[in-house]
Scaffold this active site. Sequence first.
Site, PDB file in Angstrom:
ATOM      1  N   GLU A 232      95.737  43.082   0.305  1.00 38.46           N
ATOM      2  CA  GLU A 232      94.594  43.034  -0.613  1.00 38.46           C
ATOM      3  C   GLU A 232      93.524  42.137  -0.019  1.00 38.46           C
ATOM      4  OE1 GLU A 232      95.701  41.391  -4.413  1.00 38.46           O
ATOM      5  OE2 GLU A 232      93.623  41.095  -5.035  1.00 38.46           O
ATOM      6  N   ASP A 234      90.213  40.507  -1.281  1.00 40.51           N
ATOM      7  CA  ASP A 234      89.307  40.247  -2.396  1.00 40.51           C
ATOM      8  C   ASP A 234      87.919  39.895  -1.863  1.00 40.51           C
ATOM      9  OD1 ASP A 234      91.319  40.650  -4.229  1.00 40.51           O
ATOM     10  OD2 ASP A 234      91.869  38.534  -4.330  1.00 40.51           O
ATOM     11  N   GLU A 237      85.649  37.947  -6.531  1.00 46.61           N
ATOM     12  CA  GLU A 237      86.244  37.642  -7.829  1.00 46.61           C
ATOM     13  C   GLU A 237      85.302  36.628  -8.442  1.00 46.61           C
ATOM     14  OE1 GLU A 237      90.650  38.117  -8.306  1.00 46.61           O
ATOM     15  OE2 GLU A 237      90.504  36.788  -6.592  1.00 46.61           O
ATOM     16  N   HIS A 248      94.351  38.382   1.278  1.00 50.12           N
ATOM     17  CA  HIS A 248      95.766  38.212   0.902  1.00 50.12           C
ATOM     18  C   HIS A 248      96.597  39.128   1.799  1.00 50.12           C
ATOM     19  CE1 HIS A 248      95.378  36.326  -3.243  1.00 50.12           C
ATOM     20  NE2 HIS A 248      94.204  36.927  -3.215  1.00 50.12           N
TER      21      HIS A 248
END
Length: 487
Positions: A232, A234, A237, A248
């Site tokens: 993942e 990101d 956010e 991640h």
Amino acid sequence: MFPKLILTALSFLAVVSAQQVGTSTAEVHPKMSWKKCTKAGGCTVQSNASITLDANWRWVHGVGGYNNCYTGQTWDKTLCPDGKTCAANCALEGADYAGNYGITTSGDSLTLKFVQPNSNGKNVGSRVYLMNSDTQYEMFKLLNQEFTFDVDVSNLPCGLNGALYFSEMDADGGAAKYPTNKAGAKYGTGYCDSQCPRDIKYIAGEANSNGWTPSTGDPNSGKGTYGACCNEMDIWEANSVSTAYTPHPCSVTGLSRCTGASCGTSDRYATVCDPDGCDFNSYRLGDTGFYGKGLKVDTSKKFTVVTQFITNTNTATGTLTEIRRLYVQNGVVIQNSKVNIPGITAGDSITGAFCDAQKSVFGDKTQFQAKGGLAAMGKAGGNGMVLVMSIWDDYDANMLWLDSSYPTTANPSTPGVKRGTCATTSGKPSDVESASPNSSVTFSNIRFGEIGSTYGADTGSTSTPPSSTSTAGNPTATQVKYGQWYV
Ligand SMILES: *[C@@H]1O[C@H](CO)[C@@H](O)[C@H](O)[C@H]1NC(C)=O
Ligand SMILES: *[C@@H]1O[C@H](CO)[C@@H](O)[C@H](O)[C@H]1NC(C)=O
């Protein structure tokens, strides 16, 4: 960096999901265009793109009937005696995007509303994926590329998160790999992320109904035996108070279904993924005047977010070594905030050295390098990842890891604890759902392409920078590399 998947699904009487396809409501994907860019050719509009709603939010009922397979927090025991039978017995329905979910698109813009009242009660939060056909997710190959979008977070208070990120899902939602999944990407199946979420109702062609335990906080969620792990990235956010971008990595490629302890049930670090990631949050890293309403990146108005995936060879086949961030607002390019924490010398981007220094200085446990670090993140980025956009509140940690002091028991003056100005009492889902149901996030003008091709005066995305901020002249090689040629 913390569980984002504590699924805030519907308060529908009829909240369900499954792997056959229902015939009650036709699935019509809302159109959302975006742009592919090159430095030589400018940007080309991808006008046939659309979005689809994640399967978890959809009504799922018995094939050929209308009995719910899943209601509130429980699976129907007759239709779903086990995961395989459940997948065969239950059908996923098409979605009424605007009416039931508060999801609307217009041209190149998508708005996700937080709480949408509807005939069944209300829907809380949503998660959608970008598609390039009726049955396939768009796959973004991130290495040596730049991903850019405009965002309006002005209507996102403490405790909410308007997120835009990439997950290493299958382009068809897993339909080919798991033939019992008849719904595929069209119905938003195949989700996974670095938290190895167990609230996913269907994983790898089977229902997650075995051992399903109702959530203690969320009236519409629960957790099954299985979790869905994958890489993942990101990109975004954020709310109007704080923002973070966070790779991640995982030690696996694509969706990996976990069970029990390997889903992190007793030790959150015992999965194949790095659940915390290596986050760059400007406030947490010492620039408290950078991001927020009235600040340098003024979150009371729309702005542009640019993320660059730099490799060691400056080619798409190299190893990911750096993830850079820029902002553009009112036609002015704003360099990312600089790290201002004693002991972290790394400058203003995510590199391996930055991640090591931040984890060490903040005293955070870390799995970042153990799960492959930036190189593993880059491998997934090179394979191609699905674009996810969502709005959510946080039944596990009230979003305090993003916008407040966290852990709440730590001294806020200890470096790394304070991440934003929200109170440690803020962000409770019951509070934000009743006080701020009309919150929303708008993502628009997505652009993707060569580094330096997606933002600036020639993309039509922002106005020409005012001449007072322009120092005309030949750009340096570094400026060209990072697309900073006109500041
Ligand atoms: C646009 O998408 C629709 C639905 O997926 C598809 O049927 C159609 O062929 C596409 N048109 C073009 C020009 O790609
Ligand atoms: C949300 O919007 C609806 C419809 O405009 C309005 O009736 C309601 O009062 C709003 N709720 C809050 C808490 O502002």
